[in-house]
Design an enzyme around this catalytic site. Structure first.
Site, PDB file in Angstrom:
ATOM      1  N   LYS A  82     -19.553 -37.867 -33.396  1.00 55.75           N
ATOM      2  CA  LYS A  82     -20.916 -38.357 -33.613  1.00 55.75           C
ATOM      3  C   LYS A  82     -21.707 -38.351 -32.314  1.00 55.75           C
ATOM      4  CE  LYS A  82     -22.303 -42.812 -34.024  1.00 55.75           C
ATOM      5  NZ  LYS A  82     -23.602 -42.989 -33.339  1.00 55.75           N
TER       6      LYS A  82
ATOM      7  N   ASP B 212     -26.508 -38.121 -35.612  1.00 51.65           N
ATOM      8  CA  ASP B 212     -26.983 -39.424 -36.099  1.00 51.65           C
ATOM      9  C   ASP B 212     -28.328 -39.766 -35.451  1.00 51.65           C
ATOM     10  OD1 ASP B 212     -26.983 -41.872 -37.384  1.00 51.65           O
ATOM     11  OD2 ASP B 212     -25.782 -42.859 -35.831  1.00 51.65           O
TER      12      ASP B 212
ATOM     13  N   LYS C 291     -31.140 -40.554 -37.457  1.00 50.91           N
ATOM     14  CA  LYS C 291     -31.803 -41.540 -38.330  1.00 50.91           C
ATOM     15  C   LYS C 291     -33.306 -41.277 -38.474  1.00 50.91           C
ATOM     16  CE  LYS C 291     -28.513 -45.297 -37.363  1.00 50.91           C
ATOM     17  NZ  LYS C 291     -27.766 -44.740 -36.221  1.00 50.91           N
TER      18      LYS C 291
ATOM     19  N   ASP D  83     -39.898 -41.073 -41.149  1.00 49.80           N
ATOM     20  CA  ASP D  83     -41.303 -40.741 -40.913  1.00 49.80           C
ATOM     21  C   ASP D  83     -41.884 -40.280 -42.246  1.00 49.80           C
ATOM     22  OD1 ASP D  83     -43.760 -39.856 -39.603  1.00 49.80           O
ATOM     23  OD2 ASP D  83     -42.566 -39.721 -37.759  1.00 49.80           O
TER      24      ASP D  83
ATOM     25  N   THR E 246     -25.292 -51.909 -39.441  1.00 51.25           N
ATOM     26  CA  THR E 246     -24.177 -52.865 -39.397  1.00 51.25           C
ATOM     27  C   THR E 246     -24.437 -54.024 -38.440  1.00 51.25           C
ATOM     28  OG1 THR E 246     -23.079 -51.407 -37.796  1.00 51.25           O
ATOM     29  CG2 THR E 246     -22.396 -51.226 -40.091  1.00 51.25           C
TER      30      THR E 246
ATOM     31  N   ARG F 264     -16.369 -47.629 -29.587  1.00 49.31           N
ATOM     32  CA  ARG F 264     -15.730 -48.253 -28.429  1.00 49.31           C
ATOM     33  C   ARG F 264     -14.228 -48.491 -28.559  1.00 49.31           C
ATOM     34  NH1 ARG F 264     -20.888 -52.150 -27.907  1.00 49.31           N
ATOM     35  NH2 ARG F 264     -20.923 -51.498 -30.085  1.00 49.31           N
TER      36      ARG F 264
END
Length: 235
Positions: free
Chosen positions: A37, A63, A65, A68, A123, A214
């Protein structure tokens, strides 16, 4: 589009602005994960050419997102398709016309087009955050509302937290591709996530892809961390 994995697959989130760091992680992790990603931080810092260098090592989940007006999002999707990502995100909150425009633009790329994934509720978002923006009912209700909107408008799948996977499967069956961030192995810190679960719990609930950042990339040995999580999902 990228095939649905036989068991929950891992997407390693290379959340960095450094091309050197991203390329080193990509080299180490590609044998152990199904997808890599790259998000806004990396794209804004380095541009399309740097995305292409990572894509040479593994399928890419781009990613960005998009959110518009429909025409602008359609143009952005067309441009992104030139990078041949396996998955591409838009915000379901952009509405059905925007989602449909994104899907139509992706289809212009032919059979190797990216899966269009609609982000439901981030999230990191909790009920208080939603309420502050005028949305009542909490994350679960909003996720279900946006999931139906996006799928009816042609999205291939959804991005949701682990907690919403069972209810989406109950409402929409096995069809939608479910890509799930907020994954934390047992004993890991929650960091800035508020709706989390372990990889095993999320896979058992019906997720297709687990987005893990992470816990893999900040580990002393990222490749070993990814391999251990992948092994736990195959048992």
């Amino acid at each position: 589009m990228i095939p649905r994995p036989p068991h929950a697959g891992i997407i390693a989130a290379l959340d960095t602005g450094s091309p050197q760091r991203a390329e080193a992680l990509a080299e180490a992790l590609a044998p152990h994960v199904g997808c890599l990603k790259l998000g806004l931080e990396y794209f804004v810092a380095n541009g399309p050419a740097a995305i292409a260098r990572i894509a040479a090592r593994a399928p890419i989940f781009l990613d960005l997102k998009f959110h518009d007006i429909p025409n602008t999002v359609a143009g952005a999707v067309r441009s992104a398709c030139a990078l041949r990502p396996a998955m591409l995100t838009i915000h379901a909150a952009g509405g059905p016309a925007m989602v449909e425009a994104a899907r139509r633009a992706a289809e212009e790329a032919g059979p190797d087009r990216p899966a269009i994934l609609a982000v439901t509720v981030l999230t990191s978002t909790d009920a208080a955050t939603l309420a502050s923006t005028g949305i009542s009912g909490g994350p679960a209700q909003q996720v279900l509302r946006l999931a139906r909107l996006a799928l009816d408008a042609g999205a291939d799948g959804l991005v949701c937290s682990p907690r919403e996977v069972p209810m989406i499967r109950a409402a929409h069956g096995a069809g939608p591709l479910l890509v799930v961030p907020g994954i934390r192995p047992a004993g890991s810190a929650a960091d800035d996530q508020s709706r989390i679960a372990t990889p095993e719990e999320t896979a058992d609930a019906g997720a297709d892809w687990l987005v893990i950042g992470r816990p893999i990339t900040a580990a002393p040995d990222p490749a070993a961390a990814a391999a251990a999580i992948a092994g736990s999902l195959r048992r």
